[in-house]
Design an enzyme around this catalytic site. Structure first.
Site, PDB file in Angstrom:
ATOM      1  N   HIS A 122       1.007  -1.144   0.012  1.00 33.29           N
ATOM      2  CA  HIS A 122       0.085  -0.042   0.037  1.00 33.29           C
ATOM      3  C   HIS A 122       1.135   1.119   0.088  1.00 33.29           C
ATOM      4  O   HIS A 122       1.999   0.998   0.480  1.00 33.29           O
ATOM      5  CB  HIS A 122      -0.793  -0.182   1.131  1.00 33.29           C
ATOM      6  N   ASP A 199       2.949  -4.679   8.097  1.00 34.21           N
ATOM      7  CA  ASP A 199       1.899  -4.093   7.836  1.00 34.21           C
ATOM      8  C   ASP A 199       0.626  -4.890   8.134  1.00 34.21           C
ATOM      9  O   ASP A 199       0.303  -5.682   7.031  1.00 34.21           O
ATOM     10  CB  ASP A 199       1.595  -3.059   6.621  1.00 34.21           C
ATOM     11  N   GLN A 202      -4.632  -5.279   6.585  1.00 36.00           N
ATOM     12  CA  GLN A 202      -5.411  -6.126   6.040  1.00 36.00           C
ATOM     13  C   GLN A 202      -5.705  -7.650   6.489  1.00 36.00           C
ATOM     14  O   GLN A 202      -6.606  -8.617   6.361  1.00 36.00           O
ATOM     15  CB  GLN A 202      -4.967  -6.335   4.554  1.00 36.00           C
ATOM     16  N   LYS A 225     -10.778  -1.870  10.394  1.00 35.90           N
ATOM     17  CA  LYS A 225     -10.471  -3.079   9.699  1.00 35.90           C
ATOM     18  C   LYS A 225     -11.056  -4.101  10.243  1.00 35.90           C
ATOM     19  O   LYS A 225     -11.564  -5.152   9.954  1.00 35.90           O
ATOM     20  CB  LYS A 225      -9.271  -3.102   9.143  1.00 35.90           C
ATOM     21  N   CYS A 363      -4.666   2.296  -3.672  1.00 39.76           N
ATOM     22  CA  CYS A 363      -3.408   3.031  -3.259  1.00 39.76           C
ATOM     23  C   CYS A 363      -2.461   1.817  -3.181  1.00 39.76           C
ATOM     24  O   CYS A 363      -1.375   1.586  -2.373  1.00 39.76           O
ATOM     25  CB  CYS A 363      -3.742   3.125  -1.623  1.00 39.76           C
TER      26      CYS A 363
END
Length: 405
Positions: A122, A199, A202, A225, A363
């Site tokens: 991202h 990261d 997700q 999320k 993104c």
């Protein structure tokens, strides 16, 4: 354990609304998940019952708010299996956490040092490191991807060297749903004494990360999320790294003592939590984690995998439809295009039918450049979605294809 999806859906008020006269089908979960009534009630309870600033007040409301906020930190510590509660830093979200770490390493890197990111990132896990390289003279290197949307790990091995100081990859690609082999990435990076940031934005809605088992140095996530509110997230960092990095922001709360001659900083976690935080958001994040754990992450993962397989089969039956991201290891995201039709146009038709999907580059423009496409239509599923909703998506895509061809 199987999910009672009909009962779960009753927890989400928004799922009963209509869009353009049609029942809402919400397939934009990778951008923001929906919020259950239990978390909404927690937010209302804070503002109606004990709204006050934390850590600094001796009055009852401040003490109650402080206790609830720190209880949420303990819930998050337990969920991610951090060794110590002060290794959990509240942030405004994943992007904030990444920038906090990038800013801290500005004083630790020099010309000739190397940073590695992946081709699946991202923008929020690309741009901060580019900025860091501009400030320090370090070099940014990229793990390439293949046509299936997987990282080419043999190339990662070649990129690693004694000059590698930092490695940053996402746990799961937001654009393709690919689950990256972060265990191997962390182990290999540590062999050259490089620090690793994952990261997890997700991944956390689908997987319950164990940061100690992963042996990861930093892990970042966002509440919105995970059925929580927007504007709050966490940075997990190993204590040794958090002590080494300088503060990201100066202000109240992050100090031990202030004079005009010198300021000394507070201990962790307050060193990185300057100013009044999103108190309600932090407390509600804890409530969201309670909600998801009560359902069970194994049950969530199994059900979402069913949705992914069902959607993949049904969509691939449409002539001229291509799915991007075909790794065997992926989560409930289907990113696709119809031959000769712009993804934005497909998304517009679907919206008229009450179906919410994401269109564009998500993104993650380097991924789209790799495939030489302007973007994709992305349908991302959560545990409160149904196969009947996927059927509606398939019929909507067929209608869009008929109208736009």
């Amino acid at each position: 354990m199987s999910l009672n999806v009909a009962n779960i859906r009753k927890d989400f008020p928004i799922l009963s609304r209509k869009v353009n006269g049609k029942p809402l089908v919400y397939f934009d979960n990778a951008a923001t998940s929906q919020t259950p009534q239990q978390v909404i009630d927690c937010i209302v309870d804070y503002y109606s019952g004990y709204n006050a600033n934390i850590h600094r007040g001796v009055h009852t409301l401040s003490q109650e708010a402080t206790d609830k906020y720190e209880e949420a930190r303990l819930k998050i510590q337990a969920h991610f299996n951090a060794k110590k509660s002060h290794e959990i830093i509240f942030t405004s979200g994943t992007t904030h956490g990444i920038n906090l770490v990038a800013n801290g390493f500005s004083s630790l890197l020099k010309k000739g040092d190397e940073i590695i990111v992946s081709a699946l990132e991202h923008h929020s896990n690309i741009v901060p490191w580019q900025m860091l390289c501009e400030r320090t003279g370090a070099t940014l290197k990229v793990i390439p991807m293949n046509q299936d949307g997987e990282l080419v790990m043999s190339e990662f091995d070649k990129l690693l060297s004694q000059n590698t100081k930092l490695v940053f990859v996402n746990h799961i690609s937001n654009a393709l749903g690919t689950i990256n082999p972060i265990e191997a990435i962390i182990e290999k990076a540590h062999q050259v004494d490089a620090a690793v940031l994952i990261d997890g934005a997700q991944a956390c809605p689908h997987i319950k990360p164990d940061v100690q088992a992963l042996d990861v140095d930093f892990y970042v996530a966002s509440a919105h999320k995970m059925c929580g509110p927007t504007g709050v997230g966490i940075l997990y960092g190993k204590e040794k790294w958090l002590n080494l990095l300088p503060p990201y922001q100066g202000g109240g709360e992050m100090i031990a003592e202030v004079t005009f001659e010198k300021t000394t900083y507070a201990d962790l976690p307050h060193k990185f939590e300057a100013g009044t935080p999103n108190i309600c958001g932090g407390i509600a994040f804890g409530a969201a984690i309670d909600y998801m754990n009560a359902i069970g992450f194994d049950a969530i993962a199994n059900y979402e995998h069913e949705l992914l397989e069902y959607a993949t089969e049904k969509l691939l039956a449409i002539d001229g439809l291509k799915i991007y991201g075909t790794s065997k290891h992926k989560t409930s995201v289907v990113s696709f295009n119809l031959e000769g039709i712009h993804p934005y146009d497909v998304g517009t038709i679907l919206d008229k039918l009450g179906i919410a999907v994401r269109t564009g580059h998500h993104c993650a423009q380097p991924i789209m450049d790799f495939y030489k496409i302007p973007g994709t239509v992305r349908a991302s599923f959560a545990f409160y979605n149904t196969k009947e909703e996927i059927d509606a998506l398939v019929e909507g895509v067929k209608k869009a294809q008929m109208m736009l061809s």
